[in-house]
Write an enzyme that holds these catalytic residues in place. Sequence first.
Site, PDB file in Angstrom:
ATOM      1  N   PHE A 129     -11.018  17.496 -48.738  1.00  0.00           N
ATOM      2  CA  PHE A 129     -11.606  17.326 -47.392  1.00  0.00           C
ATOM      3  C   PHE A 129     -10.890  18.266 -46.413  1.00  0.00           C
ATOM      4  CE2 PHE A 129     -12.284  15.068 -43.359  1.00  0.00           C
ATOM      5  CZ  PHE A 129     -13.634  14.765 -43.444  1.00  0.00           C
ATOM      6  N   ASP A 198      -5.383  10.048 -50.096  1.00  0.00           N
ATOM      7  CA  ASP A 198      -6.349   9.816 -49.017  1.00  0.00           C
ATOM      8  C   ASP A 198      -7.428   8.882 -49.575  1.00  0.00           C
ATOM      9  OD1 ASP A 198      -8.366   9.907 -47.120  1.00  0.00           O
ATOM     10  OD2 ASP A 198      -7.941  11.990 -46.563  1.00  0.00           O
ATOM     11  N   TYR A 223     -13.460   3.448 -40.493  1.00  0.00           N
ATOM     12  CA  TYR A 223     -14.787   3.489 -39.851  1.00  0.00           C
ATOM     13  C   TYR A 223     -15.893   3.827 -40.841  1.00  0.00           C
ATOM     14  CZ  TYR A 223     -13.375   8.441 -39.237  1.00  0.00           C
ATOM     15  OH  TYR A 223     -12.916   9.715 -39.434  1.00  0.00           O
ATOM     16  N   LYS A 224     -15.539   4.016 -42.110  1.00  0.00           N
ATOM     17  CA  LYS A 224     -16.565   4.290 -43.129  1.00  0.00           C
ATOM     18  C   LYS A 224     -16.981   2.958 -43.768  1.00  0.00           C
ATOM     19  CE  LYS A 224     -15.027   8.995 -43.444  1.00  0.00           C
ATOM     20  NZ  LYS A 224     -13.998   9.918 -43.923  1.00  0.00           N
ATOM     21  N   ARG A 368     -26.052  13.825 -49.031  1.00  0.00           N
ATOM     22  CA  ARG A 368     -25.247  12.679 -49.512  1.00  0.00           C
ATOM     23  C   ARG A 368     -25.964  11.379 -49.174  1.00  0.00           C
ATOM     24  NH1 ARG A 368     -19.161  12.851 -47.339  1.00  0.00           N
ATOM     25  NH2 ARG A 368     -20.334  12.639 -45.397  1.00  0.00           N
TER      26      ARG A 368
HETATM   27  C1  LIG Z   1     -13.311  10.687 -43.020  1.00  0.00           C
HETATM   28  C2  LIG Z   1     -12.159  11.367 -43.641  1.00  0.00           C
HETATM   29  C3  LIG Z   1     -11.044  11.723 -42.870  1.00  0.00           C
HETATM   30  C4  LIG Z   1     -11.070  11.484 -41.382  1.00  0.00           C
HETATM   31  O1  LIG Z   1      -9.913  11.798 -40.717  1.00  0.00           O
HETATM   32  P1  LIG Z   1      -9.803  11.439 -39.169  1.00  0.00           P
HETATM   33  O2  LIG Z   1      -8.418  11.736 -38.809  1.00  0.00           O
HETATM   34  O3  LIG Z   1     -10.193  10.004 -39.014  1.00  0.00           O
HETATM   35  O4  LIG Z   1     -10.791  12.269 -38.421  1.00  0.00           O
HETATM   36  C5  LIG Z   1      -9.981  12.313 -43.514  1.00  0.00           C
HETATM   37  N1  LIG Z   1      -9.992  12.540 -44.841  1.00  0.00           N
HETATM   38  C6  LIG Z   1     -11.066  12.202 -45.621  1.00  0.00           C
HETATM   39  C7  LIG Z   1     -11.039  12.449 -47.084  1.00  0.00           C
HETATM   40  C8  LIG Z   1     -12.177  11.629 -45.027  1.00  0.00           C
HETATM   41  O5  LIG Z   1     -13.228  11.302 -45.765  1.00  0.00           O
END
Ligand SMILES: *Cc1c(COP(=O)(O)O)cnc(C)c1O
Length: 409
Positions: A129, A198, A223-224, A368
């Site tokens: 990511f 992560d 938030y997911k 997705r």
């Molecule tokens: C959604 C997501 C993030 C989000 O990071 P934020 O600091 O909340 O913006 C980070 N890493 C992965 C793999 C994600 O899916």
Amino acid sequence: MDHTLPTSRADAIALDKADPLGPKREAFTLPEGVNYLDGHSLGPATHAALSAVEAAAKEEWANGLIRSWNAAGWIDLPKTVAAKLAPLIGANPEDVIVTDSVSINLYKLAAAALPLAKAKTLIVEADEFPTDQYIAQGLSGLSGADFVRVESGQGAAKLAEIGGILIKSVVNYRTAVIADMAAHEAAASASGGLIVWDLSHATGCVALDLAGVGAKLATGCTYKYMNGGPGAPAFIYAEAKIAQRLSNPLSGWFGHAAPFAFEGNYRPIEGAARFAARTPGVLSLRALDASLDVFDGVSSHTLAAKARALGDLCLSRTHALSLPAISPDIGEVRGGHVSVLHEEGYAIVQALIARGIIPDFRAPDAIRFGFSPLYIGFADVWDAMDELADILDTRAWDRPEFKVKAAVT
Ligand SMILES: *Cc1c(COP(=O)(O)O)cnc(C)c1O
């Protein structure tokens, strides 16, 4: 639950009727006419979260004022909310704290871990990511640690070779491939390296056992699949023994052993809680706290099994449409979403949204579909795939307004 693939809408409805998670949908405020397949990006609101935020604002804040830090338990929320989350990730509650965002937490954890690793090297995979890659690059610049980007799937091998710090998603955000956490941890232990996991795309749709696989450090998004609300705080997991040896590089007062003693020198609190830094955002914690109640009594195995069964149905239909998938195939282990490729993917997603079906698009060509197991049913997937088939068949996507890229995809 029954994992036979439905071959008709009636089959899909029968599976939904038999699904023990089916009644959970009532907890969510999904708008009429929306088929929401984007819970891997932003989970929907729960009725409980909306009431909790209103009560926190109108009673605890407006009337309670500063007394609410004690009287309403605001000060303990980063820990009490972490304790609700801990069973879903297979963690001891004391090893979890809710704080900051994933990006900031990746930074804190990787920076704290660097002095312990054999090699002063930050490792990421090429399809990781973006924020994970950017944070590693920024930290490399500031710390002088080397930054190494390896091919997709080669992180464990690099770790085994040199030690260092690997930043790695448990579920890849594009493909939904799941990493073998135990094998990675074995490579880390053998080489004197450490992994910062992560869990953003894994929490709430994958069976996780952080303590069982010997994970040391992790962060994840709420938030997911956790439905905590836009920009909801993230969490940090730091196994107790290693946490004691780590220094939070953002040594703010909320990680101090006695923040209200107002001492001049920093003195970290025990355990994972030292990774807090700042005054917590109470309103968003209240939303997350209430949304997590929906998971009460639901194991991550149940969530994972249903998410996979929904994904299997999606794949069986997209195979029939000859859409190539980049996610693990039917029957294979995969995260909560399925990605299929089409060069007009962006326009196809817009055409679906115009019909009330909301997936998302990841550049350059991935569509997705997310299958959050608490509120998506087999009939939803069936119907979405019917519309997808029609959009492809009639080229309904081929309109200028569907090709105008918005800021957020
Ligand atoms: C959604 C997501 C993030 C989000 O990071 P934020 O600091 O909340 O913006 C980070 N890493 C992965 C793999 C994600 O899916």
